[in-house]
Design an enzyme around this catalytic site. Sequence first.
Site, PDB file in Angstrom:
ATOM      1  N   GLU A  27      35.875   6.512  -7.893  1.00 55.31           N
ATOM      2  CA  GLU A  27      34.930   5.395  -7.810  1.00 55.31           C
ATOM      3  C   GLU A  27      33.649   5.769  -7.072  1.00 55.31           C
ATOM      4  O   GLU A  27      32.864   4.913  -6.705  1.00 55.31           O
ATOM      5  CB  GLU A  27      35.602   4.183  -7.170  1.00 55.31           C
ATOM      6  CG  GLU A  27      36.674   3.597  -8.075  1.00 55.31           C
ATOM      7  CD  GLU A  27      37.330   2.336  -7.533  1.00 55.31           C
ATOM      8  OE1 GLU A  27      37.166   2.025  -6.329  1.00 55.31           O
ATOM      9  OE2 GLU A  27      38.017   1.663  -8.321  1.00 55.31           O
ATOM     10  N   VAL A  87      46.494   5.225 -11.432  1.00 54.07           N
ATOM     11  CA  VAL A  87      47.279   6.245 -12.128  1.00 54.07           C
ATOM     12  C   VAL A  87      46.514   7.546 -11.950  1.00 54.07           C
ATOM     13  O   VAL A  87      45.310   7.610 -12.222  1.00 54.07           O
ATOM     14  CB  VAL A  87      47.459   5.910 -13.622  1.00 54.07           C
ATOM     15  CG1 VAL A  87      48.200   7.034 -14.341  1.00 54.07           C
ATOM     16  CG2 VAL A  87      48.193   4.580 -13.787  1.00 54.07           C
ATOM     17  N   GLY A  93      46.518   7.233 -19.830  1.00 54.03           N
ATOM     18  CA  GLY A  93      46.679   7.184 -21.284  1.00 54.03           C
ATOM     19  C   GLY A  93      48.091   7.432 -21.761  1.00 54.03           C
ATOM     20  O   GLY A  93      48.320   7.580 -22.955  1.00 54.03           O
ATOM     21  N   ASN A 124      33.397   0.814 -15.246  1.00 53.15           N
ATOM     22  CA  ASN A 124      34.685   1.400 -15.627  1.00 53.15           C
ATOM     23  C   ASN A 124      35.174   0.776 -16.936  1.00 53.15           C
ATOM     24  O   ASN A 124      36.141   0.021 -16.962  1.00 53.15           O
ATOM     25  CB  ASN A 124      35.702   1.231 -14.493  1.00 53.15           C
ATOM     26  CG  ASN A 124      36.940   2.076 -14.696  1.00 53.15           C
ATOM     27  OD1 ASN A 124      37.176   2.618 -15.783  1.00 53.15           O
ATOM     28  ND2 ASN A 124      37.741   2.181 -13.659  1.00 53.15           N
ATOM     29  N   TYR A 131      42.350  -3.916 -19.337  1.00 53.24           N
ATOM     30  CA  TYR A 131      42.676  -5.237 -18.795  1.00 53.24           C
ATOM     31  C   TYR A 131      42.481  -6.329 -19.838  1.00 53.24           C
ATOM     32  O   TYR A 131      43.328  -7.215 -19.987  1.00 53.24           O
ATOM     33  CB  TYR A 131      41.840  -5.524 -17.547  1.00 53.24           C
ATOM     34  CG  TYR A 131      42.141  -4.599 -16.389  1.00 53.24           C
ATOM     35  CD1 TYR A 131      43.439  -4.199 -16.085  1.00 53.24           C
ATOM     36  CD2 TYR A 131      41.111  -4.109 -15.591  1.00 53.24           C
ATOM     37  CE1 TYR A 131      43.709  -3.344 -15.037  1.00 53.24           C
ATOM     38  CE2 TYR A 131      41.372  -3.257 -14.524  1.00 53.24           C
ATOM     39  CZ  TYR A 131      42.672  -2.880 -14.255  1.00 53.24           C
ATOM     40  OH  TYR A 131      42.936  -2.043 -13.214  1.00 53.24           O
TER      41      TYR A 131
END
Length: 158
Positions: A27, A87, A93, A124, A131
């Site tokens: 981030e 993750v 993925g 992102n 989501y």
Amino acid sequence: MDFLIREAVKADMESVHRLVTELAVFEKMPNAVKVTVEELTRDGFGERPLFHCFVAEADSTLIGIALVYARYSTWNGPVIHLEDLIVTQSMRGKGVGKALLKRVVAYGLEKKVRRLGWEVLDWNEPAIQFYENSGAIVLRDWDVVQMDRAAMKKFMEE
């Protein structure tokens, strides 16, 4: 890819900290992590735990986490906040994030909360798509507001 989703234990907190640090780097905030392994252990496993954590494990290595805590909405009543769904990059993925999110949703249903909420960075896009594909609504017209400790102290001095 075989992996297991389970509740975190004290011994996981070093790996949880590693994943939190990996997220901060992703981030673009590599120096943002202030919490220590000791604080995570105390705060998650003390007399009154401040959070609940689920982990994804493959080959005895933590590859993901979902950390949640209880909140209260004046509009909805009890809700859960998903602080982080992480993750490790090499495992993205492969269904790990979806499995962790499913465990968090199941936990929310078990706790009879009326909402699950979290934040996502506006750049992102892979996370936003994930989501939204999961049925979540990204509220793009709301801004996150935070006040760090220094700002709190300054405010109190005024």
